[in-house]
Design an enzyme around this catalytic site. Structure first.
Site, short mmCIF file in Angstrom:
data_model
loop_
_atom_site.label_atom_id
_atom_site.label_comp_id
_atom_site.label_asym_id
_atom_site.label_seq_id
_atom_site.Cartn_x
_atom_site.Cartn_y
_atom_site.Cartn_z
N ASP A 58 0.98 -1.33 0.19
CA ASP A 58 0.18 -0.17 0.18
C ASP A 58 0.81 1.15 -0.11
OD1 ASP A 58 -1.74 2.01 0.49
OD2 ASP A 58 -2.77 1.31 2.23
N VAL A 59 1.02 1.94 -1.11
CA VAL A 59 1.87 3.20 -1.26
C VAL A 59 1.72 4.18 -0.34
CG1 VAL A 59 2.54 2.49 -3.72
CG2 VAL A 59 0.95 4.07 -3.17
N ASN A 85 4.44 3.89 -10.53
CA ASN A 85 3.09 4.15 -11.47
C ASN A 85 1.89 4.07 -10.66
OD1 ASN A 85 1.70 3.10 -14.22
ND2 ASN A 85 1.22 1.52 -12.46
N TYR A 151 -6.90 15.31 -9.73
CA TYR A 151 -6.09 14.53 -10.35
C TYR A 151 -4.96 15.47 -11.18
CZ TYR A 151 -4.44 11.43 -14.33
OH TYR A 151 -3.70 10.67 -15.12
N LYS A 155 -0.83 15.49 -10.64
CA LYS A 155 -0.15 14.99 -11.64
C LYS A 155 1.09 16.48 -11.83
CE LYS A 155 -1.14 11.02 -12.18
NZ LYS A 155 -0.34 9.87 -12.09
#
Length: 256
Positions: A58-59, A85, A151, A155
């Site tokens: 779990d990042v 990723n 989002y 990014k």
């Protein structure tokens, strides 16, 4: 040819799975990291069982990330490449309709996850003679989409993180780059197109053209293989003097 050991997050499906498979095919040991059980199926599809490792990760949980990286290093003897990723699309809605929880979840997965994996991988990458970090951003981090505030903000943050880390890790010859995909064929973009169609009160194909393909030079979505090839290149010896870059793979949508 890609040598050494790579740790790939979000490797249970989609682009992450294809990245892991491509790196293994090019000669790397690969740790496939993700929360879902799909990592076991992804590992089974790679014809190199001794060179692959599936690790539940779990990042957004530092203890989970630390344990996964330590297991990778213990299994393969080091770490040479980190591919960040793991990511989620987040909500599609005007900002007034986005809940704080949706915002925080998107930022936690897409930005904090990269921070935690890179933080824990950095000591091992510094020891490598070919240390590489490849972060998956998006052209939406340069050319934002309407109603995609969490989002696109996440990014954009990935690009800033990439540039900063390139200088921070560069003294130890670790390269850090971001790949910025355009709209890439697969279940995730199909879901986004469906939400865009609903928010615009148009059909799926109209939303696809209006939002994603009409203003591309090639007039089409990106093939996932194009992303994996770029990642494999950046992880190889051929890219040792490419760093602090954000490279578009987008069928000709963005020129900066």
């Amino acid at each position: 040819m890609v040598t050494g050991t790579a740790f790939v997050t979000g490797a249970s499906q989609g682009i992450g799975r294809e990245i892991a498979q491509t790196l293994a095919e090019r000669g790397a040991n690969v740790a496939l990291a993700a929360r879902g059980d799909g990592i076991y199926e992804a590992k089974s599809l790679i014809d190199a069982p001794d060179c692959t490792l599936a690790i539940k990760t779990d990042v957004t949980n530092e203890a989970s990330v630390q344990a996964a990286i330590e297991e990778t290093v213990a299994t393969f003897g080091g770490l040479d490449c980190l591919v960040n990723n793991a990511g989620i699309a987040g909500p599609t809605a005007p900002i007034e309709q986005i809940d704080r929880e949706e915002w925080e979840r998107t930022m936690n997965v897409n930005v904090t996850g990269m921070f935690l994996t890179t933080k824990n991988a950095a000591p091992h990458l510094r020891e490598s003679d070919q240390g590489t970090v490849v972060n998956i951003s998006s052209i939406s981090g340069k050319r934002p989409l309407k109603s995609r505030t969490p989002y696109t903000a996440s990014k954009m943050a990935v690009i800033g993180l990439t540039r900063t880390l390139a200088f921070e890790l560069g003294d130890d010859d670790v390269t850090v780059n971001a790949v910025c995909p355009g709209a890439t064929r697969g279940p995730r973009i199909e879901n986004v197109i469906e939400k865009q169609a609903a928010s615009r009160s148009v059909d799926y194909e109209t939303a696809k053209r209006e939002v994603f393909t009409n203003d591309t030079a090639l007039g089409q979505l990106v093939d996932p293989k194009d992303i994996t090839e770029m990642v494999a290149f950046l992880a190889s010896d051929r890219a040792r003097h490419i760093t602090a870059q954000d490279l578009n793979v987008d069928a000709g949508t963005t020129w900066y």
